[in-house]
Design an enzyme around this catalytic site. Structure first.
Site, PDB file in Angstrom:
ATOM      1  N   TYR A  68      76.283  57.990  19.903  1.00  0.00           N
ATOM      2  CA  TYR A  68      77.720  57.433  19.875  1.00  0.00           C
ATOM      3  C   TYR A  68      77.838  57.132  18.433  1.00  0.00           C
ATOM      4  O   TYR A  68      77.283  56.485  17.595  1.00  0.00           O
ATOM      5  CB  TYR A  68      78.010  56.408  20.843  1.00  0.00           C
ATOM      6  CG  TYR A  68      79.418  56.052  20.749  1.00  0.00           C
ATOM      7  CD1 TYR A  68      80.480  56.712  21.215  1.00  0.00           C
ATOM      8  CD2 TYR A  68      79.715  54.741  19.990  1.00  0.00           C
ATOM      9  CE1 TYR A  68      81.727  56.528  20.934  1.00  0.00           C
ATOM     10  CE2 TYR A  68      80.971  54.530  19.704  1.00  0.00           C
ATOM     11  CZ  TYR A  68      81.963  55.199  20.355  1.00  0.00           C
ATOM     12  OH  TYR A  68      83.420  54.754  20.117  1.00  0.00           O
ATOM     13  N   GLY A  75      85.161  56.572  20.709  1.00  0.00           N
ATOM     14  CA  GLY A  75      86.129  56.215  22.138  1.00  0.00           C
ATOM     15  C   GLY A  75      86.058  57.423  22.984  1.00  0.00           C
ATOM     16  O   GLY A  75      84.996  58.003  23.488  1.00  0.00           O
ATOM     17  N   HIS A  97      91.119  55.298  10.255  1.00  0.00           N
ATOM     18  CA  HIS A  97      92.202  55.127  11.514  1.00  0.00           C
ATOM     19  C   HIS A  97      91.921  53.756  12.116  1.00  0.00           C
ATOM     20  O   HIS A  97      93.124  53.531  12.627  1.00  0.00           O
ATOM     21  CB  HIS A  97      91.667  56.331  12.385  1.00  0.00           C
ATOM     22  CG  HIS A  97      90.770  55.821  13.664  1.00  0.00           C
ATOM     23  ND1 HIS A  97      89.450  56.074  13.718  1.00  0.00           N
ATOM     24  CD2 HIS A  97      91.002  55.053  14.837  1.00  0.00           C
ATOM     25  CE1 HIS A  97      88.934  55.614  14.621  1.00  0.00           C
ATOM     26  NE2 HIS A  97      89.845  54.989  15.413  1.00  0.00           N
ATOM     27  N   ARG A 311      93.358   2.340  27.495  1.00  0.00           N
ATOM     28  CA  ARG A 311      92.105   2.124  28.492  1.00  0.00           C
ATOM     29  C   ARG A 311      91.529   3.571  28.750  1.00  0.00           C
ATOM     30  O   ARG A 311      90.278   3.557  28.982  1.00  0.00           O
ATOM     31  CB  ARG A 311      92.805   1.782  29.769  1.00  0.00           C
ATOM     32  CG  ARG A 311      91.761   1.203  30.683  1.00  0.00           C
ATOM     33  CD  ARG A 311      92.182   1.150  32.099  1.00  0.00           C
ATOM     34  NE  ARG A 311      93.619   0.620  32.211  1.00  0.00           N
ATOM     35  CZ  ARG A 311      94.118   0.888  33.407  1.00  0.00           C
ATOM     36  NH1 ARG A 311      93.553   1.294  34.401  1.00  0.00           N
ATOM     37  NH2 ARG A 311      95.438   0.804  33.575  1.00  0.00           N
ATOM     38  N   ASN A 440      93.296  52.663  24.327  1.00  0.00           N
ATOM     39  CA  ASN A 440      92.288  53.704  23.977  1.00  0.00           C
ATOM     40  C   ASN A 440      92.055  54.634  24.809  1.00  0.00           C
ATOM     41  O   ASN A 440      90.936  55.035  25.285  1.00  0.00           O
ATOM     42  CB  ASN A 440      91.000  52.970  23.691  1.00  0.00           C
ATOM     43  CG  ASN A 440      90.149  53.694  22.914  1.00  0.00           C
ATOM     44  OD1 ASN A 440      88.838  54.046  23.263  1.00  0.00           O
ATOM     45  ND2 ASN A 440      90.468  54.304  21.586  1.00  0.00           N
ATOM     46  N   ALA A 441      93.233  55.259  25.272  1.00  0.00           N
ATOM     47  CA  ALA A 441      93.314  56.237  26.375  1.00  0.00           C
ATOM     48  C   ALA A 441      92.691  55.912  27.737  1.00  0.00           C
ATOM     49  O   ALA A 441      91.914  56.565  28.404  1.00  0.00           O
ATOM     50  CB  ALA A 441      92.848  57.553  25.777  1.00  0.00           C
ATOM     51  N   ASN A 443      90.182  54.206  28.072  1.00  0.00           N
ATOM     52  CA  ASN A 443      88.318  54.061  27.620  1.00  0.00           C
ATOM     53  C   ASN A 443      88.305  52.529  27.588  1.00  0.00           C
ATOM     54  O   ASN A 443      87.325  52.073  28.261  1.00  0.00           O
ATOM     55  CB  ASN A 443      88.277  54.772  26.265  1.00  0.00           C
ATOM     56  CG  ASN A 443      86.618  54.328  25.806  1.00  0.00           C
ATOM     57  OD1 ASN A 443      85.709  54.623  26.626  1.00  0.00           O
ATOM     58  ND2 ASN A 443      86.451  53.981  24.653  1.00  0.00           N
ATOM     59  N   GLN A 444      88.910  51.720  27.134  1.00  0.00           N
ATOM     60  CA  GLN A 444      88.960  50.404  26.912  1.00  0.00           C
ATOM     61  C   GLN A 444      89.691  49.718  27.959  1.00  0.00           C
ATOM     62  O   GLN A 444      90.807  49.301  27.830  1.00  0.00           O
ATOM     63  CB  GLN A 444      89.324  49.829  25.403  1.00  0.00           C
ATOM     64  CG  GLN A 444      88.518  50.264  24.592  1.00  0.00           C
ATOM     65  CD  GLN A 444      88.799  49.731  23.018  1.00  0.00           C
ATOM     66  OE1 GLN A 444      89.794  48.860  22.806  1.00  0.00           O
ATOM     67  NE2 GLN A 444      88.495  50.303  22.218  1.00  0.00           N
TER      68      GLN A 444
END
Length: 549
Positions: A68, A75, A97, A311, A440-441, A443-444
């Site tokens: 990855y 992503g 980006h 107190r 993130n489309a 994804n997240q």
């Protein structure tokens, strides 16, 4: 409120901390590095480990493995294979980006804390970066520089992609730099570091931007600020109790022992020690005083105890201290954690795609710290309200004005400011850590908002510091007025030292004058890391106790 920055490029003789897998980074060291009071160096173990992980990654790339962000897009675009010959463009475009942050830049110290945490994370040797990445990060710190990082734009899910991309952009010679005095051009920054901008290797863009270092760096500084705020609150609560001749018994260490909460016990011990040599508080008696007079109901007896703002100080501040310790434990571990993706384990010949970049631990800790800071501010604001209210101030003039009540209004406006700050802190205190919004489309699809939580805690702590400054001005005024009322006022050495410190920044308020600048100046002075050692330089027991707190 900002902690005044030291001058740039401190002496090369200042202390050095070694970063790498063989040493945890402490919060005190993080703050010292961020403030330019400590240099960094990369350990031999870090260099060895990074070389091993980078070599293993190169072997996997040569075998055309699916990695990855190295041989794929990012992503939801990770189903697109990217030829390793395009590696430099792939890494560069990642930074480009993501460099979409907005808003004001993080302050110089916060940005340096971010860099420090990223350097420590990469120095663990599981991110497959070259020595040049570590060296350039260390050079920027040791030459007093910080990247310009916009404060807004991260959801804290795939780490702090947006702020860290601005850090990476600066390292590439395409972003912006600053030092303690202001902006520094790219040319001047790299000339100062005597090196060239970074050319990104196969995973180096991803390793730089993919992690929790922004939220963690800010949170680490917050922990140091909160510890100073708690010390301030103890000292100011002591002054308040002495002004009102409170009962010392409520602060007895046996009370804390009976509860068993470590933070409360620590506050009891500190307050009990700090009251030494003072005679204004009602002395502790092992058995209660005898009642006066006779009859079934005996009126007008002395109150055996005080309002909660005196107190219950050990209970309130003790709970806040326990929360701080939890916060610092979480953040301290995160500062030396590996939080990018994928992780490269050369010794196990393994590369793992996972999600250590997810910042939930720090997000929860930052929100909890905000609650604690707000509660400290509430305590101080209530103490301000009582000492300025002629109906509750036990003989002090209305709003602590020095003379000519009505013509002069004393601390009336400052008391309103303290109340307004508490209201704003409460509004800001809505938890960020539960505000997940998919992005993130999708994804997240769950995110942490950890950097928002840390930034919010930082703002809350700044306002709490301003309330502490207003409180300190009121207490100094109250001590002066009590001394004018009696030639045997009996204040402790600690309270008198605090009064004298305040008086170096703001004079007795005999006639009304604008207080805004004095509040900010005193707040900044009280926020300095070494302030308590300076205030109590001649009171060894107080200086030592506060240093160990």
């Amino acid at each position: 409120m900002t902690i005044p920055a030291p001058s740039v490029d401190r002496s090369r003789d200042c202390p050095t901390v070694c970063l790498g897998p063989d040493q945890q980074l402490a919060i005190a060291d993080l703050e010292a590095i961020a403030q330019g009071a400590m240099r960094v160096e990369i350990s031999t173990a870090a260099k060895k480990a990074t070389s091993a992980s980078a070599g293993f990654l190169d072997a996997l790339i040569a075998e055309e493995r699916c990695i990855y962000g190295v041989t794929t897009g990012y992503g939801p675009l990770a189903n697109n294979h990217v030829d390793p010959r395009c590696s430099d463009a792939l890494q560069r475009n990642l930074v480009y980006h993501l460099a979409s942050g907005v808003g004001a830049p993080l302050c110089w110290a916060s940005a340096r804390a971010v860099v420090t945490c990223r350097l420590q994370a990469l120095s663990q040797g599981l991110s497959a970066v070259s020595h040049s990445v570590l060296d350039l990060l260390a050079l920027s710190l040791n030459t007093g520089l910080a990247p310009v990082i916009p404060e807004k734009g991260t959801v804290g899910a795939s780490g702090d992609l947006t702020p860290l991309s601005h850090m990476a952009l600066a390292l590439m010679g395409e972003g912006a730099w600053m030092d303690a005095k202001g902006l520094v051009s790219n040319a001047a920054a790299f000339a100062r570091m005597d090196t060239q901008p970074l050319a990104l290797g196969p995973k180096e863009g991803l390793a730089l931007v993919n992690g929790t270092s922004a939220m963690t760096g800010i949170a680490g500084l917050n922990g140091a600020k909160m510890r100073r705020l708690l010390k301030q609150a103890c000292l100011l609560s002591l002054m308040n109790a002495e002004v009102f001749q409170g009962h010392l018994s409520a602060w007895h260490p046996l009370v804390g022992a009976a509860r068993g909460q470590p933070g409360q016990q620590a506050i009891h011990a500190l307050l009990w020690l700090l009251t030494g040599q003072g005679s204004r508080m009602q002395p502790f008696e092992a058995t209660p005083a005898k009642l006066q007079g006779s009859g079934d109901v005996r009126h007008d007896q002395l109150l055996p105890q005080d309002p909660y703002s005196i107190r219950c100080v050990p209970q309130l501040l003790g709970a806040c201290l326990d929360m701080l310790e939890t916060h610092d434990d979480v953040v301290g571990r995160e500062m030396s954690a590996v939080t990018d993706n994928p992780l490269v384990f050369p010794q196990q010949s393994t590369l793992i795609h996972a999600g250590n970049f997810f910042g939930q631990h720090v997000a929860f800790a930052a929100d909890a710290l905000s609650n604690a800071a707000i509660m400290v501010a509430i305590l101080l604001e209530r103490q301000i309200a009582r000492v300025t209210d002629v109906q509750q101030s036990a003989g002090l003039p209305a709003f602590l004005q020095g003379r000519q009540t009505g013509l002069n209004s004393g601390f009336m406006g400052a008391q309103v400011t303290a109340t307004a700050l508490v209201a704003e802190m409460r509004a800001r205190g809505v938890p960020a850590s539960i505000q997940s919004i998919p992005t993130n489309a999708n994804n997240q699809d769950v995110v942490t908002m950890g950097t928002i939580a840390a930034r919010s805690a930082s703002a809350i702590l700044a306002d709490a510091g301003r309330i502490a400054a207003i409180h300190a001005m009121c207490m100094a005024q109250a001590v002066d007025l009590r001394e004018a009322q009696s030639d045997k006022a009996g204040f402790s050495q600690v309270s008198l030292a605090m009064r004298d410190f305040v008086r170096t920044h703001t004079a007795f308020l005999g006639e009304d004058r604008p207080l805004s600048n004095e509040i900010e100046t005193l707040a900044d002075a009280m926020a300095l890391p070494g302030v308590f050692a300076d205030i109590f330089a001649d009171i060894a027991f107080a200086k030592d106790a506060l240093a160990q707190f």
